[in-house]
Design a protein around this motif. Structure first.
Motif, PDB file in Angstrom:
ATOM      1  N   GLY A 220       0.701  -1.111   0.148  1.00  0.00           N
ATOM      2  CA  GLY A 220      -0.082  -0.150  -0.124  1.00  0.00           C
ATOM      3  C   GLY A 220       0.807   1.610   0.064  1.00  0.00           C
ATOM      4  N   ARG A 246      -8.179   2.096  -3.563  1.00  0.00           N
ATOM      5  CA  ARG A 246      -8.991   1.326  -2.933  1.00  0.00           C
ATOM      6  C   ARG A 246     -10.393   1.826  -3.420  1.00  0.00           C
ATOM      7  NH1 ARG A 246      -4.907   2.691   0.460  1.00  0.00           N
ATOM      8  NH2 ARG A 246      -4.027   0.744   1.492  1.00  0.00           N
ATOM      9  N   ASP A 248     -13.391   0.049  -2.855  1.00  0.00           N
ATOM     10  CA  ASP A 248     -14.492  -0.144  -1.672  1.00  0.00           C
ATOM     11  C   ASP A 248     -13.840  -0.856  -0.512  1.00  0.00           C
ATOM     12  OD1 ASP A 248     -16.707   0.129  -0.503  1.00  0.00           O
ATOM     13  OD2 ASP A 248     -17.580  -1.758  -1.371  1.00  0.00           O
ATOM     14  N   GLY A 249     -13.710  -0.171   0.529  1.00  0.00           N
ATOM     15  CA  GLY A 249     -13.096  -0.869   1.752  1.00  0.00           C
ATOM     16  C   GLY A 249     -11.720  -0.593   1.899  1.00  0.00           C
ATOM     17  N   ASP A 250     -10.954  -1.690   2.758  1.00  0.00           N
ATOM     18  CA  ASP A 250      -9.610  -1.497   2.985  1.00  0.00           C
ATOM     19  C   ASP A 250      -8.682  -2.157   1.983  1.00  0.00           C
ATOM     20  OD1 ASP A 250     -10.183   0.091   5.168  1.00  0.00           O
ATOM     21  OD2 ASP A 250     -10.268  -1.448   6.417  1.00  0.00           O
ATOM     22  N   GLU A 251      -9.229  -3.128   1.171  1.00  0.00           N
ATOM     23  CA  GLU A 251      -8.506  -3.677   0.200  1.00  0.00           C
ATOM     24  C   GLU A 251      -8.023  -2.828  -1.103  1.00  0.00           C
ATOM     25  OE1 GLU A 251      -8.435  -8.059  -2.312  1.00  0.00           O
ATOM     26  OE2 GLU A 251     -10.420  -7.044  -1.472  1.00  0.00           O
ATOM     27  N   ILE A 252      -6.627  -3.187  -1.208  1.00  0.00           N
ATOM     28  CA  ILE A 252      -6.369  -2.285  -2.463  1.00  0.00           C
ATOM     29  C   ILE A 252      -6.689  -2.950  -3.819  1.00  0.00           C
ATOM     30  CG2 ILE A 252      -4.195  -1.412  -3.836  1.00  0.00           C
ATOM     31  CD1 ILE A 252      -2.772  -1.612  -1.171  1.00  0.00           C
ATOM     32  N   THR A 253      -7.387  -2.376  -4.591  1.00  0.00           N
ATOM     33  CA  THR A 253      -8.003  -3.104  -5.825  1.00  0.00           C
ATOM     34  C   THR A 253      -7.450  -2.595  -7.182  1.00  0.00           C
ATOM     35  OG1 THR A 253      -9.648  -1.221  -6.042  1.00  0.00           O
ATOM     36  CG2 THR A 253     -10.592  -3.127  -4.721  1.00  0.00           C
TER      37      THR A 253
END
Length: 506
Positions: A220, A246, A248-253
């Protein structure tokens, strides 16, 4: 098969309800209902005025002697016919139209009750049509707003002066902006979106690129690297930043990659460093040169005294001693010139400035150089724009600066070559004159370009130069509010560009 004339009472109501549930268009459904009612309640004719959705006019459907008349629209419902009964179509306190029945010969009270029930069924049907149209309108409006927002965001991304692309966790390209399309590896957006990044960007190995992207997904953290690309004729520097995203949320997309051309920034940084370095050296030189001048003057005086003392000495002693004295005197004079040059560099003399013509300065410089033995081997071309404006400067100092540049060119072309001096307006600024000196010599190695304006730095063989010429030249140009740049490729000569501000109008 049951006909409409056989439908009465509840049977007629059921047939109307079935029509309303059939899902046909409003005009078709209302026309069919009017036809059923005309036959079912023994009416001479049935006329239905109704409004759909946000319409401001009423549609009119007639079943009876006026069957042949097409459906038409009108702004208002006309007054009631003298022989007619009217049933209002009202749904949730909103008036949607009327059903008008022109009575027949055998029409009874039961028929009027059926008409009321049918009107009560028809009103919600029309109200549902209006609601559906409202929803469709809201959906269309929302879709338009989303599309406009998407278009605005795309325009913002395309307007950025940096190359930008975005990849997802499958390494597929999701965004590819306009700058990327127009870059050195320009590819159209519709050719790359959806494809693997490893199939599109081939200058860097797939393993190395994958490792960089995976590190952003894993940590990140923003990554930044600088690289130099291009051909031998033109090299450009880029700062590449990889930024986690990101969705949506904390996950790196996704990973956003931005490429910024920092060539100009690097050039400016080098100029600032060069100025700071020269300023520091100048301060140091100013502090020690006067101290060196004193012992040099003493040595010179001692040489003169010794020459007087050996004037009456025997010839053998006189010749040997005089040779040594000549060497000492010559070296003292050389040291004095170096010290004077450093003093000129560290504290340029504040000489008076006036309006001068660039053409005259260059012609005078070439006149002074024409007797130089190396100058005679050169093919010299002077090109000056006749419309070139004057500058404000000291002609003696500027001639000294131009001469230093040309003497370097002469030394770089010992066996002859071409020297082109070209004076025009700066193509990128309207308030600057650009004088370009280009030689066809051996060129300057790229690693040494940033050092050539430093005092005592020289690429000439030992004893051929002091390394002060370009340093003093740099100081003179800076004193005139200008700047000097050097560009070279080994084997392709060197180009020095001097930029001087145009004289302000009187």
């Amino acid at each position: 098969m049951t006909t409409s004339r056989e439908l009465t009472g509840l049977g007629l109501v059921g047939a109307v309800a079935k029509l309303l549930k059939a899902g046909n268009a409003a005009e078709i459904t209302v026309s069919a209902v009017a036809a059923l009612l005309r036959d079912g309640v023994n009416a001479r004719s049935i006329a239905i005025w109704f409004r759909e959705g946000h319409a401001t006019t009423f549609s009119r459907v007639v079943a009876g002697p006026e069957d042949a008349e097409p459906l038409r629209e009108q702004a208002e419902v006309p007054e009631r016919h003298p022989d007619a009964d009217r049933f209002h179509l009202v749904h949730e306190a909103e008036w949607l139209g009327v059903v008008e029945v022109i009575r027949g010969d055998q029409q009874g009270a039961e028929d009027l009750q059926v008409m009321q029930i049918v009107s009560d069924l028809l009103a919600p049907f029309l109200g549902a049509l209006e609601l559906s149209e409202d929803l469709a309108y809201e959906v269309a409006l929302r879709s338009h707003e989303i599309e406009e927002q998407r278009r605005f965001t795309t325009l913002v991304i395309d307007s950025l002066p940096v190359g930008l692309y975005v990849v997802d966790r499958g390494y597929r390209i999701q965004i590819w902006n306009r700058k990327r399309e127009m870059g050195t590896q320009g590819l159209r957006r519709d050719e790359v979106v959806g494809r693997s990044i490893f199939d599109v960007l081939t200058r860097q190995s797939s393993e190395e690129l994958r490792a960089e992207i995976d590190q952003v997904f894993a940590t990140g953290a923003i990554q930044q690297v600088e690289l130099e690309v291009g051909t031998d004729d033109e090299r450009r520097s880029y700062r590449i930043s990889k930024i986690p995203m990101r969705l949506d949320g904390d996950e790196i997309t996704h990973v956003i990659t931005i490429g910024e051309d920092v060539t100009l920034w690097h050039t400016v940084q080098q100029q600032i460093l060069q100025s700071e370095k020269l300023a520091a050296i100048g301060q140091l030189a100013a502090g020690i040169m006067h101290e060196i001048n004193n012992p040099l003057a003493t040595i010179g005086a001692c040489v003169a005294a010794l020459e007087n003392q050996i004037a009456d000495a025997p010839v053998a002693i006189k010749l040997g001693t005089q040779e040594y004295l000549d060497i000492i005197d010559k070296e003292v004079q050389r040291c004095t010139r170096i010290v004077d040059g450093l003093l000129d560099f560290s504290r340029p003399k504040g000489k008076a400035k006036r309006i001068v013509r660039i053409a005259t300065l260059l012609e005078d410089t070439l006149f002074l150089l024409k007797h130089h033995k190396g100058f005679r081997k050169l093919d010299v071309r002077l090109e000056v724009d006749p419309a070139l404006p004057d500058i404000h400067g000291n002609d003696e100092q500027l001639i000294q600066a131009f001469m230093a540049i040309m003497l370097n060119a002469i030394d770089a072309m010992e066996d002859g070559g071409d020297l082109r001096v070209h004076a025009v307006m700066n193509p990128h600024r309207e308030d600057e004159v650009m004088i370009e000196f280009h030689d066809s010599g051996a060129g300057i190695p790229r690693a040494e370009l940033s050092k050539i304006f430093e005092p005592f730095y020289t690429t000439k063989p030992q004893g051929r130069g002091t390394g002060l010429g370009l340093s003093i030249c740099y100081g003179i140009i800076e004193q005139h509010g200008g700047r000097i740049e050097a560009d070279s490729l080994p084997g392709k000569g060197a180009t020095f560009r001097v930029f001087l501000p145009v004289a302000a109008p009187s």
